[in-house]
Design an enzyme around this catalytic site. Structure first.
Site, PDB file in Angstrom:
ATOM      1  N   CYS A  17      58.131 100.587  21.771  1.00  0.00           N
ATOM      2  CA  CYS A  17      57.440  99.457  22.389  1.00  0.00           C
ATOM      3  C   CYS A  17      56.526 100.018  23.486  1.00  0.00           C
ATOM      4  O   CYS A  17      56.571 101.211  23.805  1.00  0.00           O
ATOM      5  CB  CYS A  17      58.451  98.488  22.985  1.00  0.00           C
ATOM      6  SG  CYS A  17      59.449  99.242  24.307  1.00  0.00           S
ATOM      7  N   HIS A  46      66.598 105.528  25.943  1.00  0.00           N
ATOM      8  CA  HIS A  46      67.845 105.863  25.261  1.00  0.00           C
ATOM      9  C   HIS A  46      67.581 106.429  23.858  1.00  0.00           C
ATOM     10  O   HIS A  46      67.730 105.729  22.855  1.00  0.00           O
ATOM     11  CB  HIS A  46      68.748 104.627  25.191  1.00  0.00           C
ATOM     12  CG  HIS A  46      69.413 104.322  26.488  1.00  0.00           C
ATOM     13  ND1 HIS A  46      69.891 103.083  26.828  1.00  0.00           N
ATOM     14  CD2 HIS A  46      69.696 105.116  27.556  1.00  0.00           C
ATOM     15  CE1 HIS A  46      70.429 103.122  28.035  1.00  0.00           C
ATOM     16  NE2 HIS A  46      70.319 104.345  28.491  1.00  0.00           N
ATOM     17  N   HIS A  79      64.494 101.747  32.398  1.00  0.00           N
ATOM     18  CA  HIS A  79      65.443 100.639  32.520  1.00  0.00           C
ATOM     19  C   HIS A  79      65.439 100.010  33.906  1.00  0.00           C
ATOM     20  O   HIS A  79      66.003  98.931  34.096  1.00  0.00           O
ATOM     21  CB  HIS A  79      66.868 101.140  32.215  1.00  0.00           C
ATOM     22  CG  HIS A  79      66.951 101.910  30.940  1.00  0.00           C
ATOM     23  ND1 HIS A  79      66.960 103.294  30.900  1.00  0.00           N
ATOM     24  CD2 HIS A  79      66.999 101.500  29.666  1.00  0.00           C
ATOM     25  CE1 HIS A  79      67.024 103.684  29.642  1.00  0.00           C
ATOM     26  NE2 HIS A  79      67.043 102.626  28.868  1.00  0.00           N
ATOM     27  N   CYS A 101      59.935  99.676  33.047  1.00  0.00           N
ATOM     28  CA  CYS A 101      59.086  98.852  32.189  1.00  0.00           C
ATOM     29  C   CYS A 101      58.559  97.661  32.987  1.00  0.00           C
ATOM     30  O   CYS A 101      59.343  96.993  33.679  1.00  0.00           O
ATOM     31  CB  CYS A 101      59.895  98.371  30.989  1.00  0.00           C
ATOM     32  SG  CYS A 101      58.990  97.158  30.003  1.00  0.00           S
ATOM     33  N   HIS A 129      75.204  98.536  31.759  1.00  0.00           N
ATOM     34  CA  HIS A 129      73.912  98.979  31.205  1.00  0.00           C
ATOM     35  C   HIS A 129      72.959  99.260  32.371  1.00  0.00           C
ATOM     36  O   HIS A 129      72.931  98.511  33.351  1.00  0.00           O
ATOM     37  CB  HIS A 129      73.325  97.898  30.286  1.00  0.00           C
ATOM     38  CG  HIS A 129      72.110  98.363  29.529  1.00  0.00           C
ATOM     39  ND1 HIS A 129      70.851  98.373  30.088  1.00  0.00           N
ATOM     40  CD2 HIS A 129      71.969  98.870  28.282  1.00  0.00           C
ATOM     41  CE1 HIS A 129      69.991  98.849  29.188  1.00  0.00           C
ATOM     42  NE2 HIS A 129      70.662  99.153  28.087  1.00  0.00           N
ATOM     43  N   GLU A 131      69.874  98.795  32.879  1.00  0.00           N
ATOM     44  CA  GLU A 131      68.959  97.709  33.253  1.00  0.00           C
ATOM     45  C   GLU A 131      69.689  96.646  34.078  1.00  0.00           C
ATOM     46  O   GLU A 131      69.156  96.136  35.065  1.00  0.00           O
ATOM     47  CB  GLU A 131      68.339  97.063  32.009  1.00  0.00           C
ATOM     48  CG  GLU A 131      67.296  96.025  32.394  1.00  0.00           C
ATOM     49  CD  GLU A 131      66.758  95.215  31.233  1.00  0.00           C
ATOM     50  OE1 GLU A 131      66.414  94.036  31.463  1.00  0.00           O
ATOM     51  OE2 GLU A 131      66.681  95.744  30.097  1.00  0.00           O
ATOM     52  N   CYS A 200      62.226  90.544  26.182  1.00  0.00           N
ATOM     53  CA  CYS A 200      60.852  91.036  26.041  1.00  0.00           C
ATOM     54  C   CYS A 200      60.316  90.794  24.634  1.00  0.00           C
ATOM     55  O   CYS A 200      61.070  90.654  23.678  1.00  0.00           O
ATOM     56  CB  CYS A 200      60.766  92.510  26.455  1.00  0.00           C
ATOM     57  SG  CYS A 200      61.039  93.677  25.130  1.00  0.00           S
ATOM     58  N   SER A 273      63.240 102.506  21.322  1.00  0.00           N
ATOM     59  CA  SER A 273      63.083 103.857  21.876  1.00  0.00           C
ATOM     60  C   SER A 273      63.173 104.945  20.791  1.00  0.00           C
ATOM     61  O   SER A 273      63.288 106.118  21.101  1.00  0.00           O
ATOM     62  CB  SER A 273      64.111 104.109  22.981  1.00  0.00           C
ATOM     63  OG  SER A 273      65.385 103.661  22.591  1.00  0.00           O
TER      64      SER A 273
END
Length: 316
Positions: A17, A46, A79, A101, A129, A131, A200, A273
């Site tokens: 992305c 990742h 992240h 991002c 995680h 993020e 997203c 990713s």
């Protein structure tokens, strides 16, 4: 010997992305500008193949800022990081580049704005995680409460039910999140949601392509890493959308040929990713064994591009 026929449905969009593309470019441009080594706090994205490739070019991956020397540049992963991390880098007068991002940064800004309006936050995400850790770390402890499931919504204890807002990890399953949001709105009617969906565009697009592909395919492979949230969600979406065998593979060497048996149709996609080279490697492994016909299943066209930070566009 003639090879058995196999139709491979190839999801589009799939793989990288814009946020991942930008993060990798940031590490490469930092190496070009400042030379090796450049430190990266946490895996930039990742994917082991991507990380190993950047290591070979001179990037050193660490888990904490304390593992970095003061005199070398450090990059924060796509992240996102808690607010305390750039503050610590500034205090040490380090050169640092934030590869978060822009769509994750949007969630950070949202959380900050809600807090300024006196609202306590509920985050829909996965515990542990990066993020989720980064987003929850934008505000003081206790200001962001985490829910992972509809069941969690029933148990969460808030300060004031009339002063709440919610944000979402960007890489979740669109369908799962819908149920959790509905549960939040049912229990807390005054809760404020994001202006625009936090999940997203790339996550949504890849899930939609899988939904279109899954009913046609006897089996589906998602190329991605086990620690990639969006890749694991694609596997789940494939199963729910009617594909009897939906599996995650990092490389062609992970393919379980015995489980696939003598299939006639196969769906292939990749997490955000995973580079295209790994997708081609998997397809090649099937072309070695089958007479493959490729068929594109395209549900969206992506032309999003994010600029790299100005510090990398300026001469050294």
């Amino acid at each position: 010997m003639t090879k058995p026929p196999l139709t491979i449905y190839l999801a589009a969009p799939r793989g990288f992305c814009a946020g991942v593309d930008r993060a990798i470019k940031i590490v490469e441009m930092a190496l070009s500008k400042w030379g090796a080594p450049v430190y990266v706090r946490h895996e930039i994205v990742h994917n082991k193949y991507v990380v190993d490739d950047l290591k070979a070019k001179g990037a050193i991956f660490v888990e904490e800022l304390s593992d970095c020397p003061d005199d070398r540049p450090v990059i924060f992963s796509a992240h996102g990081v808690p607010k305390s991390v750039p503050q610590a880098a500034q205090a040490r007068e380090m050169i640092f580049v934030d590869a978060t991002c822009p769509l994750v940064s949007k969630v950070h800004i949202e959380a900050q704005r809600h807090a300024e309006n006196g609202l306590q936050m509920i985050m829909i995400g996965h515990a542990g995680h990066p993020e989720t850790i980064g987003t929850m770390g934008q505000l003081p402890e206790g200001e962001v409460l985490l829910v992972e499931t509809v069941e969690d919504v029933a148990k969460v204890e808030v300060r004031d039910p009339s002063k709440l807002a919610f944000v979402t990890q960007t890489t979740l399953s669109v369908d799962d999140t819908t149920d959790i949001v509905a549960a939040l709105q049912a229990r807390f009617p005054a809760i404020v949601g994001p202006h625009k969906e936090d999940i997203c565009y790339a996550t949504t697009n890849r899930q939609e392509a899988v939904k279109a592909m899954a009913p046609k395919a006897e089996a589906m492979l998602v190329v991605g890493a086990p620690n990639s949230s969006n890749s694991r969600r694609l596997v789940e979406v494939g199963s729910r959308a009617g594909c009897a065998y939906s599996q995650l593979v990092q490389r062609a060497s992970d393919i379980d040929w015995r489980a696939l048996g003598d299939i006639k149709t196969l769906g292939i996609t990749a997490g955000a990713s995973a580079p295209e080279v790994l997708i081609e490697e998997v397809i090649q492994a099937f072309e070695d064994r089958f007479d493959v016909t490729r068929e594109l299943v395209e549900t969206a066209v992506e032309n999003v591009e994010f600029k790299v930070p100005r510090v990398l566009r300026e001469p050294a």
